[in-house]
Structure formats: structure tokens, C-alpha cells
Design a protein around this motif. Structure first.
Motif, mmCIF file in Angstrom:
data_model
loop_
_atom_site.group_PDB
_atom_site.id
_atom_site.type_symbol
_atom_site.label_atom_id
_atom_site.label_comp_id
_atom_site.label_asym_id
_atom_site.label_seq_id
_atom_site.Cartn_x
_atom_site.Cartn_y
_atom_site.Cartn_z
ATOM 1 N N ALA A 282 -10.096 91.040 92.091
ATOM 2 C CA ALA A 282 -8.985 90.100 91.919
ATOM 3 C C ALA A 282 -8.712 89.839 90.440
ATOM 4 O O ALA A 282 -7.550 89.747 90.020
ATOM 5 N N VAL A 283 -9.770 89.718 89.634
ATOM 6 C CA VAL A 283 -9.581 89.544 88.193
ATOM 7 C C VAL A 283 -8.887 90.772 87.603
ATOM 8 O O VAL A 283 -7.987 90.653 86.758
ATOM 9 N N ALA A 284 -9.286 91.961 88.045
ATOM 10 C CA ALA A 284 -8.652 93.185 87.565
ATOM 11 C C ALA A 284 -7.172 93.230 87.961
ATOM 12 O O ALA A 284 -6.319 93.677 87.184
ATOM 13 N N LEU A 285 -6.870 92.773 89.167
ATOM 14 C CA LEU A 285 -5.471 92.702 89.607
ATOM 15 C C LEU A 285 -4.669 91.795 88.688
ATOM 16 O O LEU A 285 -3.533 92.127 88.301
ATOM 17 N N LEU A 286 -5.244 90.675 88.302
ATOM 18 C CA LEU A 286 -4.554 89.756 87.395
ATOM 19 C C LEU A 286 -4.322 90.407 86.031
ATOM 20 O O LEU A 286 -3.250 90.248 85.430
ATOM 21 N N LEU A 287 -5.310 91.156 85.544
ATOM 22 C CA LEU A 287 -5.169 91.802 84.232
ATOM 23 C C LEU A 287 -4.035 92.824 84.230
ATOM 24 O O LEU A 287 -3.232 92.862 83.292
ATOM 25 N N ILE A 288 -3.969 93.653 85.256
ATOM 26 C CA ILE A 288 -2.912 94.667 85.297
ATOM 27 C C ILE A 288 -1.545 94.017 85.539
ATOM 28 O O ILE A 288 -0.520 94.487 85.027
ATOM 29 N N ALA A 289 -1.535 92.911 86.273
ATOM 30 C CA ALA A 289 -0.272 92.213 86.507
ATOM 31 C C ALA A 289 0.223 91.531 85.229
ATOM 32 O O ALA A 289 1.432 91.464 84.985
ATOM 33 N N THR A 291 -0.502 92.485 82.009
ATOM 34 C CA THR A 291 -0.165 93.438 80.950
ATOM 35 C C THR A 291 0.874 94.467 81.362
ATOM 36 O O THR A 291 1.650 94.926 80.530
ATOM 37 N N ARG A 292 0.832 94.869 82.650
ATOM 38 C CA ARG A 292 1.695 95.942 83.180
ATOM 39 C C ARG A 292 1.573 97.205 82.310
ATOM 40 O O ARG A 292 2.537 97.931 82.094
ATOM 41 N N ASN A 293 0.357 97.407 81.814
ATOM 42 C CA ASN A 293 0.073 98.533 80.930
ATOM 43 C C ASN A 293 -1.309 99.068 81.286
ATOM 44 O O ASN A 293 -2.311 98.332 81.189
ATOM 45 N N PHE A 294 -1.348 100.323 81.715
ATOM 46 C CA PHE A 294 -2.587 100.915 82.205
ATOM 47 C C PHE A 294 -3.696 100.844 81.145
ATOM 48 O O PHE A 294 -4.802 100.356 81.392
ATOM 49 N N GLY A 372 -2.320 87.097 90.387
ATOM 50 C CA GLY A 372 -2.027 88.517 90.190
ATOM 51 C C GLY A 372 -0.954 89.010 91.132
ATOM 52 O O GLY A 372 -0.051 89.772 90.731
ATOM 53 N N TYR A 373 -1.014 88.577 92.385
ATOM 54 C CA TYR A 373 -0.012 88.984 93.375
ATOM 55 C C TYR A 373 1.386 88.495 92.988
ATOM 56 O O TYR A 373 2.364 89.261 93.022
ATOM 57 N N LEU A 374 1.479 87.237 92.584
ATOM 58 C CA LEU A 374 2.783 86.675 92.242
ATOM 59 C C LEU A 374 3.376 87.352 91.007
ATOM 60 O O LEU A 374 4.582 87.647 90.957
ATOM 61 N N LEU A 375 2.524 87.604 89.995
ATOM 62 C CA LEU A 375 3.011 88.260 88.788
ATOM 63 C C LEU A 375 3.439 89.700 89.080
ATOM 64 O O LEU A 375 4.461 90.176 88.580
ATOM 65 N N LEU A 376 2.643 90.387 89.872
ATOM 66 C CA LEU A 376 2.961 91.776 90.196
ATOM 67 C C LEU A 376 4.259 91.848 91.007
ATOM 68 O O LEU A 376 5.103 92.721 90.785
ATOM 69 N N LYS A 377 4.417 90.926 91.935
ATOM 70 C CA LYS A 377 5.622 90.915 92.775
ATOM 71 C C LYS A 377 6.870 90.638 91.940
ATOM 72 O O LYS A 377 7.952 91.204 92.192
ATOM 73 N N ARG A 378 6.705 89.785 90.916
ATOM 74 C CA ARG A 378 7.871 89.382 90.133
ATOM 75 C C ARG A 378 8.344 90.464 89.169
ATOM 76 O O ARG A 378 9.555 90.648 88.976
ATOM 77 N N SER A 379 7.397 91.199 88.570
ATOM 78 C CA SER A 379 7.827 92.068 87.460
ATOM 79 C C SER A 379 7.371 93.521 87.548
ATOM 80 O O SER A 379 7.984 94.389 86.918
ATOM 81 N N ALA A 380 6.306 93.806 88.284
ATOM 82 C CA ALA A 380 5.743 95.156 88.215
ATOM 83 C C ALA A 380 6.636 96.207 88.864
ATOM 84 O O ALA A 380 6.519 97.389 88.534
ATOM 85 N N PHE A 381 7.500 95.814 89.779
ATOM 86 C CA PHE A 381 8.345 96.789 90.463
ATOM 87 C C PHE A 381 9.720 96.940 89.805
ATOM 88 O O PHE A 381 10.635 97.538 90.354
ATOM 89 N N ASN A 382 9.818 96.359 88.627
ATOM 90 C CA ASN A 382 11.009 96.536 87.803
ATOM 91 C C ASN A 382 10.836 97.823 86.992
ATOM 92 O O ASN A 382 9.825 97.995 86.323
ATOM 93 N N PRO A 383 11.804 98.755 87.028
ATOM 94 C CA PRO A 383 11.659 100.013 86.265
ATOM 95 C C PRO A 383 11.340 99.835 84.803
ATOM 96 O O PRO A 383 10.760 100.721 84.179
#
Length: 389
Positions: A282-289, A291-294, A372-383
């Protein structure tokens, strides 16, 4: 459910095709666990090299050398002739201690006088130094008591009265947990969960980060019928199941291999380890959400998890660390799992004693996974978030 399994199948198919990710997710952890177990398989340090500088060259000095060499943790590797050779052997790390038996030792002892032996230790290596010091002192104390008993018995005292005279106050030390003491229980069994935390974070960042890096996030989401929650859970489930299986093997091995050291519930420690793994993911999910940078998320995951064991309080007392180090330790899942390990599995403490650690791990899992889920949902699926390596 069909969408969930379809999305999980997509992740499994990737693992079968990508040998690099397969090595990372499937084979690296058991290989590292075997390596750590092999390193500490001796249980205790044995036959650590030391040198002796025998300036007395008497029957008593030779007897003392034999007693020291007979100790399990000590090996008299060198018998030197001068102090310069002793200093060189210490500097070159041929030995880690030098015991000096002074000239006239036997004569003073049998004249009823006391005599001091000099023990020079290389304290750069604290484990070496403490093990050697303990073994040498135990051997010399045994010899000293034997000499004193013989002297008093010659004066007409009984053996019991002589012993009471020599040792009027004695300490009976009773190790309660990890009676050995075994470094397998102290280090190997606690370093392996640190590897679980590191790998759990790395595979989570890798699994999600490559979708953003390669611009396949929308296709990934589409396999889960457009649901971000379904996409995340189906992608991470195979890794969690694999880590859970490895965690079960870890608990089973130590419970069977060193049964005398583990008096608590193996099932409870396994469930606690699963909770720690889930919190790390879950912490890792938050980090990737965030930064959105591998590459950045992978670096942060390494920075967060790699030194976790040093801050956990297992090797160095947590209460002796600065306030910042104690705070840093408090946000690491490993720290709280190690409390459960020491309190419950080793000491068989009741559930109430480990309830606080369970609560912290559960709170860490819920808060970081939700954020992490909320951040990923909001921005990660934006091109605009895709392609960052």
C-alpha cells in the motif's frame, strides 16, 4: 468477477513473457532468503581467530592457552613472540584479539599473589570483540577458580567452603527467550521479513509503474471493465498470493527448524506478516500514485525500505536512537512486525500485548491504500502522466 480474473490473467501472462519481471517477482526473494539462511546457519560465531603473546613460557601459561582454545567461540590461531608482531596481526585482521600472558605469571600465582592478563581487542568489529571477550573471560575465570580452590583446599578448607570463599556473590543468569543465543533467531529470522518488505514494495511499483511508463494504463483499466479499484486489486493479487506463500514457507521453516525458540502462534505470526506485506504494498502504491514516475517511485521505495532493518530497533535499541530515527522507524511496517515477532512468537505474549502493533499496521494499510487509490484514479490515467521512465 470475469473482468477481475481477466485482468489478473493479463498480469500473469506478462510475467510468463517478461523474464526480468519474472526473476524479480518469483525467484529473487527465495534466493535471497536461502542466502541469508545459509549465512547465519551456524547459529553462533565459532572459532574466531585470536593470538597469544606468551611472555611467561610456563606450564601454567600453556594450560591457560589450551583452556582458551577449547572454548567454542575462540581459536588460538597465532602464538607470537613480541608485541610488534601482535600489533601487526591485529591491523592486518589476521586475528581480532591478542591475549598477553606476562612474564613471571606462574611464579606470582603460586606465591599467592594476583596477576593481570592483558586482552587487546579490535573493537571495530563489535560482534567479534564481544564473542572473543566472553569466551576468553569464561575460560580464564574457570582457570582462576580452579587455582583458587586448589590453594584453599591445601590450607584445609573443604571444596564447598572454598567455593563460597572465592565466589561469595554469584549471579544466576537465565535467558528466557532465544536461549542459545542463536543468530538465526536474532538476525536471519528478522532480516528475511525485511526482504519481504523490500520486494513487496519493488514489485508493486514495478507492476503499476510500467503501465504508466509504457502508456498502457488505459488498456490495463479496460481489462477490468474501467474500474480502477478492480484494476489495482486484480493486478496486485498475484504478487500478494505469491508473497503470502513464501511467507508461509518462512514461518513453517523456522517453526520446524528451531522449534525450541518459538513458543507463540505460528498462524498469528503468518497473518501478521501478511498484514505487513499488504501495508508495504500500500505504501508503494501511494509512492507511484504521488510521483507517477517509474524511476522516481522505485528510488523512493528503495530509500524507504532498504535501510528499514537498521531503524527497526532489532540490531540497535530504538530508545537509544535520536527522535527523528524513532519517528522514521514508526512509519516502517517492518518495525511493528518485529515487535509482534519478539513479543508473540518468541515470548508467547498474549494478543493484547501485540494489539497496538496490529492496529498500526492495519491503519497504515488502510490510509496509504486509500490515498494511493484516490490519487491514481484522479491523475494516473491521464495521458499526460504516461511515458515518464
Amino acid at each position: 468477477m470475469p473482468a477481475f480474473w481477466h485482468s489478473s490473467h493479463r498480469e500473469l501472462q506478462h510475467l510468463t513473457q517478461d523474464k526480468g519481471d519474472q526473476l524479480l517477482a518469483v525467484w529473487l526473494l527465495p534466493l535471497l532468503c536461502l542466502l541469508v539462511g545459509w549465512i547465519f546457519s551456524a547459529g553462533q560465531p565459532e572459532r574466531l581467530p585470536m593470538a597469544v603473546l606468551d611472555q611467561d613460557q610456563s606450564a601454567l601459561s600453556r594450560q591457560l592457552i589450551r583452556l582458551v582454545d577449547a572454548g567454542p567461540g575462540v581459536e588460538v590461531a597465532l602464538q607470537l613472540q613480541d608485541s610488534k608482531a601482535a600489533a601487526d596481526a591485529l591491523r592486518q585482521r589476521q586475528v581480532y584479539a591478542v591475549l598477553v600472558l606476562p612474564q613471571g605469571l606462574e611464579q606470582r600465582i603460586y606465591q599467592g599473589q594476583s596477576s593481570e592478563l592483558v586482552l587487546n581487542l579490535n573493537s571495530q568489529y563489535t560482534t567479534y570483540a564481544s564473542t572473543l571477550q566472553r569466551g576468553i573471560r569464561q575460560a580464564l575465570m574457570t582457570a582462576g577458580v580452579a587455582i583458587g580452590l586448589d590453594r584453599l583446599e591445601r590450607q584445609g578448607l573443604s571444596a564447598e567452603a572454598s567455593l563460597s570463599t572465592l565466589l561469595p556473590v554469584q549471579v544466576l543468569a537465565t535467558p528466557l527467550f532465544n536461549e542459545g543465543p542463536s543468530y538465526e533467531v536474532f538476525l536471519a529470522a528478522t532480516l528475511i521479513p525485511a526482504l519481504f518488505q523490500i520486494l513487496a514494495m519493488v514489485v508493486t511499483v514495478s507492476a503499476i509503474g510500467r503501465e504508466l511508463r509504457d502508456g498502457t494504463a488505459m488498456a490495463w483499466r479496460a481489462t477490468a471493465s474501467g474500474s480502477v479499484l478492480l484494476a489495482l486489486s486484480s493486478k496486485l493479487l498475484p504478487y500478494f498470493v505469491l508473497l503470502a506463500a513464501y511467507a508461509g514457507g518462512y514461518v513453517w521453516f523456522f517453526h520446524q527448524y528451531i522449534p525450541a525458540s518459538y513458543t507463540g502462534s505460528a498462524l498469528l505470526i503468518w497473518v501478521s506478516l501478511l498484514l505487513m506485506i499488504a501495508a508495504a504494498m500500500a505504501v508503494a502504491l501511494l509512492l507511484i500514485a504521488l510521483t507517477r514516475n517509474f524511476r522516481m517511485a522505485l528510488s523512493l521505495a528503495g530509500f524507504y525500505s532498504a535501510p528499514a532493518f537498521a531503524y527497526s530497533g532489532q540490531a540497535f535499541p530504538l530508545v537509544a536512537m535520536p527522535d527523528f530515527a524513532q519517528y522514521w522507524a514508526s512509519i516502517l511496517p517492518l518495525t511493528h512486525w518485529l515487535k509482534i515477532y519478539n513479543q508473540q512468537w518468541l515470548a508467547a505474549a498474549p494478543l493484547s500485548a501485540v494489539g497496538a502493533s496490529w492496529s498500526v499496521l492495519a491503519a497504515m494499510l488502510l490510509c496509504t491504500s486509500l490515498a494511493g487509490y484516490l490519487l491514481l484514479k484522479r491523475s494516473a490515467f491521464n495521458p499526460a502522466s504516461w511515458g515518464a521512465r
